[in-house]
Scaffold this active site. Structure first.
Site, PDB file in Angstrom:
ATOM      1  N   CYS A  51      -0.728   1.486   1.324  1.00  0.00           N
ATOM      2  CA  CYS A  51      -1.229   0.783   2.499  1.00  0.00           C
ATOM      3  C   CYS A  51      -1.084  -0.735   2.340  1.00  0.00           C
ATOM      4  CB  CYS A  51      -2.690   1.111   2.720  1.00  0.00           C
ATOM      5  SG  CYS A  51      -3.005   2.796   3.271  1.00  0.00           S
ATOM      6  N   GLU A  53      -3.289  -3.043   2.983  1.00  0.00           N
ATOM      7  CA  GLU A  53      -4.468  -3.661   2.363  1.00  0.00           C
ATOM      8  C   GLU A  53      -4.322  -3.660   0.845  1.00  0.00           C
ATOM      9  OE1 GLU A  53      -4.288  -1.296   4.626  1.00  0.00           O
ATOM     10  OE2 GLU A  53      -6.067  -1.186   5.886  1.00  0.00           O
ATOM     11  N   CYS A  80      -8.080   2.486   6.556  1.00  0.00           N
ATOM     12  CA  CYS A  80      -8.333   3.906   6.273  1.00  0.00           C
ATOM     13  C   CYS A  80      -9.484   4.035   5.271  1.00  0.00           C
ATOM     14  CB  CYS A  80      -7.069   4.582   5.747  1.00  0.00           C
ATOM     15  SG  CYS A  80      -6.655   4.158   4.040  1.00  0.00           S
ATOM     16  N   CYS A  83      -8.756   2.725   1.720  1.00  0.00           N
ATOM     17  CA  CYS A  83      -8.740   1.258   1.654  1.00  0.00           C
ATOM     18  C   CYS A  83     -10.150   0.698   1.741  1.00  0.00           C
ATOM     19  CB  CYS A  83      -7.857   0.681   2.754  1.00  0.00           C
ATOM     20  SG  CYS A  83      -6.108   0.868   2.382  1.00  0.00           S
TER      21      CYS A  83
HETATM   22  N1  THU Z   1      -1.636   2.498   6.611  1.00  0.00           N
HETATM   23  C1  THU Z   1      -1.982   1.269   6.104  1.00  0.00           C
HETATM   24  O1  THU Z   1      -1.118   0.495   5.658  1.00  0.00           O
HETATM   25  N2  THU Z   1      -3.296   0.931   6.098  1.00  0.00           N
HETATM   26  C2  THU Z   1      -4.308   1.716   6.584  1.00  0.00           C
HETATM   27  O2  THU Z   1      -5.478   1.379   6.430  1.00  0.00           O
HETATM   28  C3  THU Z   1      -3.964   2.942   7.315  1.00  0.00           C
HETATM   29  C4  THU Z   1      -2.595   3.441   7.151  1.00  0.00           C
HETATM   30  C5  THU Z   1      -0.219   2.869   6.592  1.00  0.00           C
HETATM   31  C6  THU Z   1       0.112   3.973   5.612  1.00  0.00           C
HETATM   32  C7  THU Z   1       1.370   4.537   6.210  1.00  0.00           C
HETATM   33  O3  THU Z   1       2.482   3.786   5.730  1.00  0.00           O
HETATM   34  C8  THU Z   1       1.231   4.296   7.702  1.00  0.00           C
HETATM   35  O4  THU Z   1       0.184   3.353   7.858  1.00  0.00           O
HETATM   36  C9  THU Z   1       0.901   5.536   8.509  1.00  0.00           C
HETATM   37  O5  THU Z   1      -0.183   6.199   7.985  1.00  0.00           O
END
Ligand code: THU
Length: 121
Positions: A51, A53, A80, A83
């Site tokens: 992610c 973050e 999420c 995170c």
């Molecule tokens: N994702 C993030 O980068 N941060 C989050 O808090 C939620 C999800 C990304 C992970 C993945 O590459 C894409 O979003 C779809 O889930």
């Protein structure tokens, strides 16, 4: 903290997300004012993706910053669950992100993850 969310939105285009096509940006601001950018980085082995973050926080840690040193994070969207545990670990005072309705949410890491799990001492 609108500025930090807008910075995150400006860098989200650099995400590597060819599988979900969901581009996320995050910018961490340390207490001394230094900022660290992060984007999500995916992998053909899907669960290995990371992610935005986390990549932003990892950058700060590599530069020597530790829990308590990071004041704020701006994110393009709501973080999420995993995170949120990272945000708790580093004790962010301010977590800001763009809500689906276009408004900006700002709260503490604790607001986003109440009843947090901690490793027993
Ligand atoms: N994702 C993030 O980068 N941060 C989050 O808090 C939620 C999800 C990304 C992970 C993945 O590459 C894409 O979003 C779809 O889930």
């Amino acid at each position: 903290m609108k500025d930090l969310v807008e910075k995150a939105e400006a860098i989200a285009a650099r995400a590597y997300a060819p599988y979900s096509n969901y581009l996320v940006g995050a910018v961490v601001r340390a207490r001394d004012g230094r900022e660290f950018e992060g984007v999500n980085v995916e992998n053909a082995a899907y669960p290995l993706g990371v992610c935005a973050e986390k990549t932003a926080i990892v950058g700060a840690v590599v530069a020597g910053y530790r829990p308590g040193d990071l004041a704020a994070i701006g994110i393009t969207a709501s973080p999420c669950g995993g995170c949120r545990q990272w945000l708790h670990e580093f004790g962010f005072d301010v977590v800001s992100f763009r809500e689906d309705d276009g408004s900006i949410f700002s709260g503490t890491a604790g607001d986003l993850l109440p009843h947090t799990w901690n490793l027993p001492e």
